[in-house]
Every structure is written in structure tokens, then in C-alpha cells.
Design an enzyme around this catalytic site. Structure first.
Site, mmCIF file in Angstrom:
data_model
loop_
_atom_site.group_PDB
_atom_site.id
_atom_site.type_symbol
_atom_site.label_atom_id
_atom_site.label_comp_id
_atom_site.label_asym_id
_atom_site.label_seq_id
_atom_site.Cartn_x
_atom_site.Cartn_y
_atom_site.Cartn_z
ATOM 1 N N THR D 48 0.747 -1.154 -0.131
ATOM 2 C CA THR D 48 -0.001 0.167 0.051
ATOM 3 C C THR D 48 0.688 1.370 0.162
ATOM 4 O O THR D 48 1.951 1.135 0.497
ATOM 5 C CB THR D 48 -1.181 -0.002 1.219
ATOM 6 O OG1 THR D 48 -1.873 1.115 1.027
ATOM 7 C CG2 THR D 48 -0.428 -0.149 2.508
ATOM 8 N N GLU D 49 0.473 2.344 -0.835
ATOM 9 C CA GLU D 49 1.525 3.448 -1.090
ATOM 10 C C GLU D 49 1.978 4.062 0.060
ATOM 11 O O GLU D 49 2.946 4.843 0.032
ATOM 12 C CB GLU D 49 0.769 4.427 -1.982
ATOM 13 C CG GLU D 49 0.096 3.884 -3.417
ATOM 14 C CD GLU D 49 -1.161 3.491 -3.233
ATOM 15 O OE1 GLU D 49 -1.437 2.256 -2.783
ATOM 16 O OE2 GLU D 49 -1.923 4.218 -3.896
ATOM 17 N N ASN D 50 1.093 4.007 1.138
ATOM 18 C CA ASN D 50 1.607 4.848 2.446
ATOM 19 C C ASN D 50 2.511 4.097 3.234
ATOM 20 O O ASN D 50 2.785 4.352 4.347
ATOM 21 C CB ASN D 50 0.341 5.310 3.174
ATOM 22 C CG ASN D 50 -0.508 4.169 3.525
ATOM 23 O OD1 ASN D 50 -0.768 3.113 2.605
ATOM 24 N ND2 ASN D 50 -1.118 4.321 4.960
#
Lengths: 236, 215, 236, 215
Positions: D48-50
């Protein structure tokens, strides 16, 4: 469960082809993956382009790989040291090519390859002979040189702890170029001093996430270049 | 010339000009001695290119950790509050302007701040640059500590470097055995003379015009 | 001993001038330094350019700072969310400027600022309206856009553990933009949930080395944006 | 049209085409359902990007960690072998080509692989792009999972996107309620029809020429 463990160093480097670009972790002796390098000597791939900060010491590890005639080009920042004899002799004899890259630019070019950045600008080398023939450009009144990413087919890396997913931690300054080389190579081969179960490395403490690692070789008692040299060893 | 500063005194004098709390990168040779002469009441934090902030003194021989070295490949220690990081992060500290002072030795330094300390340019030399070009371009202040002349008496402070440059116009202050010398828009200028050394002696040992100390 | 501890959030942000460029850590609610943002609201600096992935939620934290009329420009990747009302209203009224930057480009521009890289090339936005007016260039037959670094005067950051030298660790995905923002600001102000002695953080586990941190504020029980919003709170 | 795949079946069908051991990034909406339909004997690792690799399912309500969310700002968990990292490292994974598959929802996808899923281009809309443009340019294979048409019956598979692009020529395969469709050098081509759906129905619901499955 995903398991990137590879039975042996020999199997882990078996498919390195002639002409491959190979990054080797380590800064001087610290972090040098001796067992993987020696496996590559046994394997015999030729005409390699080697990327490392230095060119090895004594007659083991990186220096032995070069002495064995497997390396046609060296990309590094500091190709000589008090104990490096192999590279200087071959270089003076015109038998090995050298691309000299400042240490920070070398690191950033490797990181850029891993990060999908084909080129960037840096102030390093501006106004020196190492910037000759390179494109320069001004930003905010200061001149910078454009530098391209630096990719590899294989990276040979030594780490301290690994899990089967390829998550890695390193030991002190043996970390150096290794995490960014893991990012920049198509196939990253890691020798680990300790192989633990998935979940045993705290997710907050992972230095290299497993996505950057392809093969793990368990080498619980790695030899150290400094120790081999002090003992007068050579390889093979 | 028996007057002037010893190597230790040169390092101690350079240390005087580094502010408290500075992040400092030290080159090989006389600059390394600075750690022994930190002025009372000040604290410097040492950075080494190969991924350590908070570098401490060399360990006892029987306490060496083979995986804990500095950029000069000497065994070192890590002080409480140290941090390890990889090479791209380490040179982000350098190139990003986060290191306050870098103290380097040199072969030549010119009146316009050019420094040449990586290669003699000899055709048979193996070129090796390491992190020198990154340091001179990235660190906020570049100090040089060097003998005023070579072993054969040639000036190291020159009008124009004859050796290949490490970086142009980057040096701000030079600490030699004879004097502390600033690089100013008007060229070299003496800031302080070593005990027993005259301005004329400095002038004679310098390969470029040099201004006396402003009164 | 070097000690970057600052007595209060108010003192830590006292010198943020009107017109400052301010990075604020956090991704949505996670990692948002609420106490520092509220101190900046109390302090009252105006005409700020704010850099964050989002534009805040509800009527606390970032959203409250914007609602308070202190922000003239927002640089972010995702300025709307289910609970963001403040920014959309001001934007539609033409009272706040928006620079929309893709999330990865935003991160890389911030990292570049910290790393002394004035510009780099990325494939992101090629062939889209967000690349319009930007310089493009081909490398190895693929087109890339040139992007400049993104610096700030101040960074407001929330961390989990800090020591007096400024070494930091973060909590889970609250890490997000914070480590790179610490690198990119002239003055980095950090609120920490736990302040420990130098040496208490293992040097192998430091995420942000102290060199990137200027001021530390001890906030042992930080409020969380999500909790405040669930409680219907607003600030001031 | 009652025939065809449900949302769950679309996700399950997409999951079939993701190889074992893949590093996968899932967009918001139907793509998120893929985690529930991983084929027997396969394992995917979710990014996930975060800043999390090894993302696990949502936690029970009373086990939420406010500092553990995904890029859609939903609470998640971390599986054994997970790793946290900062945003620049996270997007290095994306842009550097380390993620194997990204599955996205979309507003439109064109016969040449163009995707438009971030903005309607309406003048009063607040533009918001997030990580979509990075994902479509960086991830090795871009899958789209989407209803074949909009709620008002307009085709989402089109000859040319009328909405602003997220990225040009990036989509390789599309999973809709009616069919699995490849983007080929010759345009859309049906790979598989949903149960009870005819090629003619797919053709009619598609806003561009579409080739039948090769026998």
C-alpha cells in the site's frame, strides 16, 4: 509460504551469464559477500562489468574475481587502496576498463535505478575533469551535471539477518551500498548470517523490504575479507 | 623553518573555528586529529561517508568490530545517539547541505577557493576520487588543513591549481603550519600568524598574492 | 550535551514567518502533528504555502489551519476526501491556490530537496494534462518529465520516539512522508510521543538521523485527528 | 442484464490471473475484494502506497491501530514478514518496476490501453490524483476491474477516453461483469465471456471495436 531461500551459493549464482553487469555490496572489506563472490569465481562467468566502491584487497573476494580474469570493466569511486594490487596491475596493462564515479554520484545513480528515475542533476564534479563531456544545466543560478541511473543484472549482497520473504537487516557500516544495490538489480542474491522466520524481524526495523530480494543463501559463519588477508589467504 | 604550528596545533587551531553542535566530516591525515582537540564546552558530531553519524574514537585492538569502520577504512566506534544508514542517505546528508563543516587535507588550494586533492594528473596514476567531489560541493563550509608547502618546498597555496580540481571555488578557510588564511573575493588573506612567523615569511611561502591581516 | 528539546509547541513554531513554506507530515490522519499545527494556529502566521498529501479533515489540525485563513497555497496529491470540507469550499471560492502533484512525484521532489538534487526525470504524468507545460525528455526510448526539488522553510512532524540529538523512529504507517520532510526543510520541528536518552534508540533502528532535526517537543499523549473528528471537535 | 459476473466474481476472476508470489497493489472498490479470492496454493504480498508491504485484512473494530491504515485511509493490519518504509521508498517500489501487478477501478479505458480514472475534467471538480499516475506508469502489469458500462449504460471501454488520462497505453487486461478483455495491438479482444453472456452482448456494450476470442 513464499520462501526465497536458495540451497547454496553455487546455485544462487549459477545463472550469471557472461557479460553480466554485477553489483557487489560492501565498502572495502566491510559488507563484502565473500562466499557469493567465491561462488562466482567457481562458476566462471566472464566479461563481467563489476560495480563496487572499490576493487578489492589482497587475493580474495573481489580482488580474486578480478585476478581470475572474469572482469572486463570496473565501475567504482576508489580503485586503489593500500592493499589493492590486482586491479592496478591489470589497469596499467590495459586489460581492464575503469569508469570512475564519485562515491555520492555512484550511490545516487544506483538508488535512481531502483527508484525508476532515469537521470538526475547533481553539483558533484562540476568544474572538474570528471564532468567533461557531460551535460550541464543551471538551476537557481548554480550549475549541475546530469547523471544517468545505473542498473545491474545481478547484485551480490551480504546481510546480517534475513527472513524467507527477503526482508533484510545489516550490521553497522557493513550496510553501506547494499540496500540500494538490492533495489537496482534485476536479480538480487543475498547471503545472510542469520535466517529467521517471517515475522521475526520487527517490521519497523526492516532495512531492505523483501520486494527487492530474489534469493537468499544461508551463510551462518561468513568469512571476513580482513581476516582472510591477515591470514595470507588467496582464492581459489 | 622551526617556527609555526605542529600538526597537532594546526588541528587544534582548526577546531577552534568549528561551532558547538556542528556536524563535521573529517578527511584523512591531519584533519583526523581534530577529534583530539575539541574546545572545552563544545561538542561535534562526526559523519563518515560509509553510513555512520555519531562516530567515536578508534576501539582498543581487542574490541574491534570488523563491520564498524570509517570512510578511511579504519576501525572506529559508535557513540550513544549514533545512527547507521545506507550510502544514498549518507550522501544525501553531504550533497543536501546538512553537514556543517568538512575539513580536508589537500595537494593544492587556489586563491579563488579551488581545491585539488584527488589526483596529480600523472598519466600512469590510477585515478581515485572517493567522496571528495561530493564533499566539497555539498558541505556548507570547507576548511583545509595542510602544510603551507610541499616536502620539497613548493607552495600548496597557489594562484591556480596545476593538478586536476576536486571542486572550484569551494574552500573558505585554510589552516597551515604558518598561518590561518581566508579565501576572500580579493584572494588569500592572512587571518592569524603562527607564533614566531612573520607575514613576509608567509608571503614568501605562498604561490599567489596574499593580503596581510586587517587591523 | 547537544539537546534539541524545545520547551513547548508554542516556542517551537514561534518564528514561522508570514509567507513561509511549511511541510506537514502525515497521510490523512495518520502521522499528523496535531499539537504543532494547533500551535501554528495560535501563532497566527499568514500567507503560508502548505505541503501535505491531503488537505485535512473535519475542523481540526490541517483543516483548521486552512479554515483559519492562514494558507494561501496548498501543494498536495489528493485535496479532497470524504471528510474534507474546508479546502473544497475555499478552493471553489477562489480563495486558495492548489498545486496538484502526483503522490510519488511529491515524495520524490521532497526527497530530492533533502538530497541536494535540483531536478530529476520521472515517467509519472507523461501523456496527461499534469505534464502540460513541463519539459519532457527521452531516455532509452521512453519519455519522462523533468520535476524540480521541493524545499520548505519549516517541517512540522510527529514521531514515536526521539532522543535529544534528534534521532527519530515512527509508528507503523504514520511514518509516510515524515522522514523525507525532515530532510527537506530548513527548520524541522518534531513532536514526539516518547523522549528517551541518547543511546536508547538502537543505531540500527534509527529511521531519521538527528542531523535532519532541529527542534523536539515532548508530547507524550498526542491527540489523534480521527478521535477528535469522531468527537465532533473543532479548533480553536 | 442479469447474466454475467457479480463484483465478487469479477474480483475472483482477476485473482486467477495473478501469479503466485506476486507483489500486488490494489485500488479502491472492487479491486479490494481480490484479497478474499486468492486461489488455493497461491500467496500475494500486498503493497500500500503509504508505506507498508505485507498488508493484512482489516482488524476487528476493537483492535484498530489508528496509525495503521492503507492508502484508501482504511484501517488494516500487518502480516508476519511485513515492512514499514517512508513514502519515497514506497514510490521507488512503484516507479522502479518492483510491483508485479496493480489492479485498478476506472471510469474509462481505451482500446489502446489508455486509462482515465482520476478526474471527470468538470470545471468545478476539485482535481485529486493521489498515486494513480505513479502506479500506472511504474507497475509491471496494470489490470482493470470494472463494470462494463456506467450506471446510465454508457460504455466504459471506449475507443478514446473523453476524460483526462491517468496514463497512456498502460492497461494490459480488463475484467468486467461481462468478460475478460485484453488490450492488444489490434485493440480490445475478448479472452473469456462471463457465464450466459454472448460476444454480441459484449460488443454492444463496448464503445470501440472488439475482437472475439481466438479459437
Amino acid at each position: 509460504m513464499i520462501n526465497k531461500k536458495c540451497p547454496s551459493a553455487a546455485e544462487a549464482v549459477a545463472d550469471v551469464p557472461d557479460g553480466a553487469v554485477v553489483m557487489v555490496g560492501g565498502f572495502g572489506a566491510s559488507g563484502s559477500p565473500i562466499e557469493l563472490i567465491h561462488a562466482l569465481i567457481d562458476q566462471g562467468a566472464k566479461d563481467l562489468t563489476l560495480i563496487n566502491n572499490n576493487t578489492g584487497n589482497g587475493e580474495v573476494g573481489l580482488a580474486a574475481l578480478i585476478a581470475n580474469g572474469q572482469v572486463s570493466k570496473m565501475i567504482c569511486s576508489f580503485p586503489r587502496s593500500s592493499q589493492s594490487k590486482v586491479f592496478p596491475a591489470l589497469y596499467r596493462a590495459g586489460k581492464i576498463e575503469l569508469e570512475l564515479v564519485p562515491q555520492g554520484t555512484l550511490a545516487e545513480r544506483i538508488r535512481a535505478a531502483g527508484a525508476g528515475i532515469p537521470a538526475f542533476y547533481t553539483p558533484t564534479t562540476v568544474g572538474t575533469v570528471l564532468a567533461e563531456g557531460k551535460e550541464t544545466r543551471e538551476f537557481d543560478g548554480r550549475t549541475y551535471v546530469m547523471e544517468p541511473w545505473l542498473k545491474a543484472d545481478f547484485a551480490l549482497i551480504k546481510c546480517e539477518v534475513a527472513d524467507p520473504l527477503g526482508n533484510l537487516t545489516f550490521n553497522k557500516t557493513a550496510r553501506n551500498f547494499s540496500p540500494i544495490m538490492c533495489m537496482a538489480a534485476t536479480t538480487t542474491v543475498v547471503q545472510t548470517r542469520k535466517l529467521v522466520a517471517a515475522g521475526d524481524i520487527d517490521p519497523e526495523h526492516v532495512v531492505t523490504p523483501g520486494i527487492f530480494v530474489n534469493r537468499i543463501v544461508d551463510v551462518p559463519s561468513p568469512v571476513h575479507e580482513d581476516t582472510l588477508i591477515a591470514a595470507g589467504r588467496s582464492y581459489p | 623553518m622551526s617556527a609555526g604550528w605542529t600538526r597537532e596545533e594546526m588541528a587544534a587551531r582548526a577546531a577552534q573555528d568549528i561551532p558547538d553542535g556542528s556536524y563535521v566530516n573529517l578527511g584523512i591525515g591531519i584533519p583526523e586529529l581534530i577529534t583530539q582537540f575539541v574546545p572545552e564546552g563544545r561538542e561535534f558530531i562526526y559523519h563518515t561517508e560509509n553510513g555512520l553519524l555519531g562516530m567515536g574514537p578508534p576501539p582498543a585492538d581487542d574490541e574491534r568490530d570488523l563491520d564498524l569502520m570509517n570512510a578511511g577504512k579504519k576501525y572506529v566506534t559508535a557513540l550513544p545517539g549514533a545512527a547507521y544508514f545506507h550510502h544514498a542517505d549518507s550522501f544525501s546528508m553531504i550533497r543536501g547541505g546538512h553537514i556543517d563543516v568538512c575539513v580536508l587535507g589537500t595537494m593544492q588550494v587556489a586563491a579563488n577557493g579551488d581545491i585539488a586533492n584527488w589526483s596529480t594528473g600523472a598519466p600512469d596514476a590510477i585515478p581515485a576520487v572517493g567522496g571528495a567531489m561530493d564533499l566539497v560541493q555539498g558541505v556548507k563550509r570547507i576548511f583545509v588543513v595542510t602544510q603551507h608547502t610541499t616536502k620539497t618546498g613548493d607552495p600548496k597555496l597557489v594562484d591556480k591549481c596545476s593538478y586536476p580540481l576536486t571542486g572550484p571555488g569551494v574552500v573558505s578557510r585554510i589552516f597551515t603550519n604558518l598561518a590561518v588564511v581566508d579565501v576572500t573575493p580579493d584572494g588569500f588573506q592572512v587571518v592569524e600568524l603562527a607564533p614566531g612567523v612573520t607575514f613576509e615569511e608567509v608571503e614568501q611561502a605562498t604561490g599567489a598574492p596574499i593580503l596581510p591581516r586587517t587591523e
